[in-house]
Design a protein around this motif. Structure first.
Motif, PDB file in Angstrom:
ATOM      1  N   SER A  53      35.138  40.592  31.338  1.00  0.00           N
ATOM      2  CA  SER A  53      35.020  41.299  32.875  1.00  0.00           C
ATOM      3  C   SER A  53      34.229  42.443  32.944  1.00  0.00           C
ATOM      4  O   SER A  53      33.302  42.488  33.766  1.00  0.00           O
ATOM      5  CB  SER A  53      36.351  41.951  33.556  1.00  0.00           C
ATOM      6  OG  SER A  53      37.421  40.806  33.750  1.00  0.00           O
ATOM      7  N   GLU A  54      33.984  43.265  31.808  1.00  0.00           N
ATOM      8  CA  GLU A  54      33.145  44.107  31.713  1.00  0.00           C
ATOM      9  C   GLU A  54      31.761  43.566  31.618  1.00  0.00           C
ATOM     10  O   GLU A  54      30.739  44.283  32.254  1.00  0.00           O
ATOM     11  CB  GLU A  54      33.153  44.841  30.239  1.00  0.00           C
ATOM     12  CG  GLU A  54      32.227  46.051  30.059  1.00  0.00           C
ATOM     13  CD  GLU A  54      32.687  46.763  28.867  1.00  0.00           C
ATOM     14  OE1 GLU A  54      32.652  47.939  28.773  1.00  0.00           O
ATOM     15  OE2 GLU A  54      32.957  46.265  27.856  1.00  0.00           O
TER      16      GLU A  54
ATOM     17  N   ASP B  12      31.071  40.302  41.264  1.00  0.00           N
ATOM     18  CA  ASP B  12      32.052  40.581  41.741  1.00  0.00           C
ATOM     19  C   ASP B  12      33.139  40.022  41.233  1.00  0.00           C
ATOM     20  O   ASP B  12      33.411  38.879  40.978  1.00  0.00           O
ATOM     21  CB  ASP B  12      32.153  40.305  43.573  1.00  0.00           C
ATOM     22  CG  ASP B  12      33.487  40.698  43.786  1.00  0.00           C
ATOM     23  OD1 ASP B  12      34.283  41.358  43.471  1.00  0.00           O
ATOM     24  OD2 ASP B  12      33.743  39.982  45.212  1.00  0.00           O
ATOM     25  N   VAL B  13      34.088  40.803  40.371  1.00  0.00           N
ATOM     26  CA  VAL B  13      34.893  40.353  39.306  1.00  0.00           C
ATOM     27  C   VAL B  13      36.108  40.580  39.595  1.00  0.00           C
ATOM     28  O   VAL B  13      36.695  41.791  40.083  1.00  0.00           O
ATOM     29  CB  VAL B  13      34.467  40.982  37.987  1.00  0.00           C
ATOM     30  CG1 VAL B  13      35.437  40.464  36.891  1.00  0.00           C
ATOM     31  CG2 VAL B  13      32.965  40.919  37.753  1.00  0.00           C
TER      32      VAL B  13
ATOM     33  N   ASN C 291      35.844  48.770  37.517  1.00  0.00           N
ATOM     34  CA  ASN C 291      35.473  48.347  38.739  1.00  0.00           C
ATOM     35  C   ASN C 291      35.585  46.819  38.990  1.00  0.00           C
ATOM     36  O   ASN C 291      35.360  46.395  40.142  1.00  0.00           O
ATOM     37  CB  ASN C 291      33.914  48.345  38.876  1.00  0.00           C
ATOM     38  CG  ASN C 291      33.559  50.005  39.012  1.00  0.00           C
ATOM     39  OD1 ASN C 291      34.058  50.671  39.663  1.00  0.00           O
ATOM     40  ND2 ASN C 291      32.138  50.421  38.389  1.00  0.00           N
ATOM     41  N   ALA C 292      36.486  46.046  38.224  1.00  0.00           N
ATOM     42  CA  ALA C 292      36.894  44.957  38.404  1.00  0.00           C
ATOM     43  C   ALA C 292      38.175  45.021  38.868  1.00  0.00           C
ATOM     44  O   ALA C 292      38.991  46.163  38.973  1.00  0.00           O
ATOM     45  CB  ALA C 292      37.065  44.038  37.124  1.00  0.00           C
TER      46      ALA C 292
ATOM     47  N   ALA D 204      37.122  48.047  32.358  1.00  0.00           N
ATOM     48  CA  ALA D 204      36.267  47.661  33.139  1.00  0.00           C
ATOM     49  C   ALA D 204      36.893  47.977  34.779  1.00  0.00           C
ATOM     50  O   ALA D 204      37.269  47.155  35.429  1.00  0.00           O
ATOM     51  CB  ALA D 204      36.171  46.047  33.309  1.00  0.00           C
TER      52      ALA D 204
ATOM     53  N   LEU E  29      30.490  42.303  34.937  1.00  0.00           N
ATOM     54  CA  LEU E  29      30.197  43.600  35.979  1.00  0.00           C
ATOM     55  C   LEU E  29      28.476  44.077  35.678  1.00  0.00           C
ATOM     56  O   LEU E  29      28.166  44.364  36.491  1.00  0.00           O
ATOM     57  CB  LEU E  29      31.017  44.933  35.697  1.00  0.00           C
ATOM     58  CG  LEU E  29      32.595  44.637  36.160  1.00  0.00           C
ATOM     59  CD1 LEU E  29      33.419  45.708  35.745  1.00  0.00           C
ATOM     60  CD2 LEU E  29      32.462  44.518  37.877  1.00  0.00           C
ATOM     61  N   ARG E  30      28.413  44.078  34.329  1.00  0.00           N
ATOM     62  CA  ARG E  30      27.047  44.422  33.810  1.00  0.00           C
ATOM     63  C   ARG E  30      25.867  43.437  34.346  1.00  0.00           C
ATOM     64  O   ARG E  30      24.836  44.004  34.784  1.00  0.00           O
ATOM     65  CB  ARG E  30      26.876  44.533  32.325  1.00  0.00           C
ATOM     66  CG  ARG E  30      27.530  45.704  31.779  1.00  0.00           C
ATOM     67  CD  ARG E  30      26.943  45.876  30.394  1.00  0.00           C
ATOM     68  NE  ARG E  30      27.309  44.625  29.323  1.00  0.00           N
ATOM     69  CZ  ARG E  30      28.536  44.569  28.577  1.00  0.00           C
ATOM     70  NH1 ARG E  30      29.313  45.552  28.845  1.00  0.00           N
ATOM     71  NH2 ARG E  30      28.584  43.565  27.861  1.00  0.00           N
TER      72      ARG E  30
END
Length: 273
Positions: free
Chosen positions: A62-63, A71-72, A91-92, A89, A66-67
């Motif tokens: 997931s990290e 949209d995770v 923002n997931a 992560a 995001l990089r």
């Protein structure tokens, strides 16, 4: 279908243990992390596409998604693993859920990835059907699984040592073949039966760089469920014999200067919805 209920309970209980989850993150994951870039490339991970990280574990995939601007959403059945994922992560979106019964609408995702996760699911055909359901038309799916002992020097050494020195009365609940997706014909059949097309299987080179020969035993004893359960049930003398023999195998087979490099290749399976 064979009843893998007991296997499912073992997996859920094992990965739900905070110490086991930490053991995986601290000891095992340095090898599985090496497959992430290939996994993301296989689904064309890019900005603004929506991707499901199936059996997300500690959130390393997931990290990475995001990089790449995705949209995770990540799901896992282990609350202990999700603690790591949410810290790694933030923002997931992470959900505690079952891969066999995904809590999403049909055609919700552009891509689905699973890094060494599907092998822990009891009903794998059902999980694949769920992945197919939540993917949009022409969406991409990619997953990794460890190659079996025929292609993996690491798993060959581990299985050979346990067979030679383990107590014959020790067993664990039967589960799906841990390495079945690494066999091309089997992977093609399973994914085609689930409604996928353009199935491909390739090899990703992964390895552990160990500081001591005894480290490989610690990885499996503290950072897995299947093998760790088998080891924990051994009588003391068998446990010690396995530990000693595996360290000797590492010392003899995998020396790399003053360290030890243990190859553990992975199969990358990709397909189109």
């Amino acid at each position: 279908m064979t009843d893998f209920t007991a296997f499912g309970s073992m997996e859920r209980s094992g990965w739900g243990d905070a110490a086991r989850a930490a053991g995986y993150v601290e000891l095992f994951s340095s090898a599985s992390d090496q497959a992430i870039d290939s996994l993301l490339d296989a689904v064309g991970a890019k900005p603004d596409i929506k991707v499901l990280d199936l059996c997300c574990g500690q959130g390393n995939v997931s990290e990475a998604l995001l990089r790449r601007g995705c949209d995770v959403v990540g799901i896992d059945f282990s609350p202990a693993m999700l603690v790591f994922a949410r810290g790694r992560a933030s923002n997931a979106a992470f959900i505690e859920a079952d891969a066999q019964d995904l809590p999403f609408d049909d055609a919700e995702f552009d891509g689905v990835v699973s890094n060494f996760g599907v092998c822990h699911v009891p009903d794998q055909p059902r999980a694949l059907a769920q992945v197919r359901r939540v993917l949009r038309p022409a969406g991409k799916f990619a997953m990794t699984v460890w190659c079996g002992p025929d292609a993996s020097p690491c798993f060959a050494a581990v299985y050979r040592t346990i067979k030679a020195y383990g107590h014959p009365d020790v067993s664990i609940p039967a589960g799906p073949d841990f390495h079945q997706f690494a066999t091309r014909d089997q992977a093609v059949k399973l994914l085609t039966d689930a409604g996928f097309s353009n199935v491909d299987v390739s090899i990703v080179d992964c390895a552990w760089d160990l500081g001591a020969p005894e480290d490989l035993f610690e990885i499996y004893a503290k950072g897995t469920v299947r093998v760790a359960t088998m080891l924990a049930q051994q009588p003391a003398q068998n446990f010690a014999a396995i530990r000693s023999a595996l360290a000797s195998a590492v010392r003899q087979q995998f020396a790399n200067g003053n360290r030890w490099r243990v190859p553990v290749p992975a199969a990358l399976v990709s397909a189109t919805a």
